[in-house]
Design a protein around this motif. Structure first.
Motif, short mmCIF file in Angstrom:
data_model
loop_
_atom_site.label_atom_id
_atom_site.label_comp_id
_atom_site.label_asym_id
_atom_site.label_seq_id
_atom_site.Cartn_x
_atom_site.Cartn_y
_atom_site.Cartn_z
N ILE A 110 36.97 37.70 36.61
CA ILE A 110 37.17 36.36 37.14
C ILE A 110 37.55 35.47 35.96
O ILE A 110 36.83 35.39 34.97
N GLY A 111 38.71 34.81 36.09
CA GLY A 111 39.15 33.97 34.98
C GLY A 111 40.07 32.86 35.43
O GLY A 111 40.21 32.58 36.63
N LEU A 112 40.71 32.25 34.45
CA LEU A 112 41.63 31.14 34.72
C LEU A 112 43.04 31.55 34.28
O LEU A 112 43.72 32.25 35.01
N ASN A 113 43.45 31.15 33.09
CA ASN A 113 44.82 31.44 32.64
C ASN A 113 44.87 32.48 31.53
O ASN A 113 45.88 32.62 30.85
N GLU A 114 43.78 33.23 31.35
CA GLU A 114 43.75 34.24 30.31
C GLU A 114 44.70 35.39 30.66
O GLU A 114 44.94 35.67 31.82
N ALA A 115 45.19 36.05 29.62
CA ALA A 115 45.99 37.26 29.84
C ALA A 115 45.02 38.38 30.23
O ALA A 115 43.96 38.52 29.62
N PRO A 116 45.35 39.17 31.24
CA PRO A 116 44.45 40.25 31.64
C PRO A 116 44.31 41.29 30.53
O PRO A 116 45.29 41.60 29.85
N ALA A 117 43.11 41.80 30.36
CA ALA A 117 42.87 42.84 29.35
C ALA A 117 43.47 44.17 29.79
O ALA A 117 43.79 45.01 28.96
N GLN A 118 43.60 44.37 31.10
CA GLN A 118 44.17 45.60 31.65
C GLN A 118 45.45 45.24 32.41
O GLN A 118 45.45 44.32 33.20
N SER A 119 46.50 45.99 32.16
CA SER A 119 47.76 45.68 32.84
C SER A 119 47.92 46.55 34.09
O SER A 119 47.13 47.46 34.35
N ASN A 120 48.94 46.25 34.87
CA ASN A 120 49.28 46.99 36.09
C ASN A 120 48.21 46.89 37.17
O ASN A 120 48.06 47.79 37.98
N GLY A 121 47.50 45.80 37.19
CA GLY A 121 46.48 45.60 38.21
C GLY A 121 46.94 44.64 39.28
O GLY A 121 48.13 44.40 39.47
N VAL A 122 45.95 44.09 39.97
CA VAL A 122 46.20 43.15 41.07
C VAL A 122 45.72 41.77 40.64
O VAL A 122 44.60 41.62 40.14
N LEU A 123 46.57 40.79 40.83
CA LEU A 123 46.20 39.40 40.61
C LEU A 123 45.91 38.76 41.96
O LEU A 123 46.77 38.76 42.84
N LEU A 124 44.70 38.27 42.14
CA LEU A 124 44.34 37.50 43.33
C LEU A 124 44.32 36.04 42.88
O LEU A 124 43.43 35.63 42.13
N ASN A 125 45.32 35.28 43.29
CA ASN A 125 45.50 33.93 42.77
C ASN A 125 44.95 32.88 43.72
O ASN A 125 45.45 32.71 44.83
N LEU A 126 43.93 32.17 43.26
CA LEU A 126 43.38 31.04 44.01
C LEU A 126 43.80 29.71 43.38
O LEU A 126 43.45 28.66 43.88
N ASP A 127 44.53 29.77 42.29
CA ASP A 127 45.04 28.55 41.67
C ASP A 127 46.31 28.13 42.41
O ASP A 127 46.97 28.96 43.04
#
Length: 138
Positions: free
Chosen positions: A75-92
């Motif tokens: 759970i984060g804000l605008n950080e770069a994900p530590a793991q790539s090729n995943g799913v972004l669930l955007n509530l922003d």
């Protein structure tokens, strides 16, 4: 990259958060890293608490980005994900600055007028960037 706008019939912010938790659980069970992007620190805390209790019989391994960026569900804000090729669930209401690091983006939209307006703009922005976003009615 697959981009979908999940459109809820309700205007309740809590419904967006509940759906985000359901989708996070589904993606985690499918073996994908999940980045749950909140719109502020308060929503990060709400999502953290909700993931603990929304399905009491199921543990969803999650963490705030500041505590463990390698967690299966972050759970984060605008950080770069530590793991790539995943799913972004955007509530922003804005696009993530790290879109290229995800294989799938899900924008969760409800019927709040200001969120609908921002979502329409995001839909256009994805198209302008060469993506083919899809709308999914929930």
């Amino acid at each position: 990259m697959k981009i979908e706008f999940y459109v809820l019939a309700s205007a309740a912010p809590a419904e967006r958060e509940r759906v985000a938790c359901q989708l996070a659980m589904k993606a985690w069970r499918a073996g994908l890293p999940v980045f749950l992007r909140a719109n502020d620190a308060a929503q990060c805390q709400t999502l953290d608490e909700l993931l603990w209790r929304f399905r009491p019989e199921t543990f969803i391994p999650h963490s705030l980005f500041s505590e463990n960026p390698q967690a299966p569900v972050v759970i984060g804000l605008n950080e770069a994900p530590a793991q790539s090729n995943g799913v972004l669930l955007n509530l922003d209401s804005s696009l993530s600055p790290h879109l290229e690091q995800f294989q799938r983006v899900i924008e969760i939209v409800n019927q709040q007028p200001e969120l609908l307006a921002a979502s329409r703009e995001n839909f256009r922005s994805y198209r302008q960037r060469g993506y083919d976003p899809r709308r999914v009615e929930l």
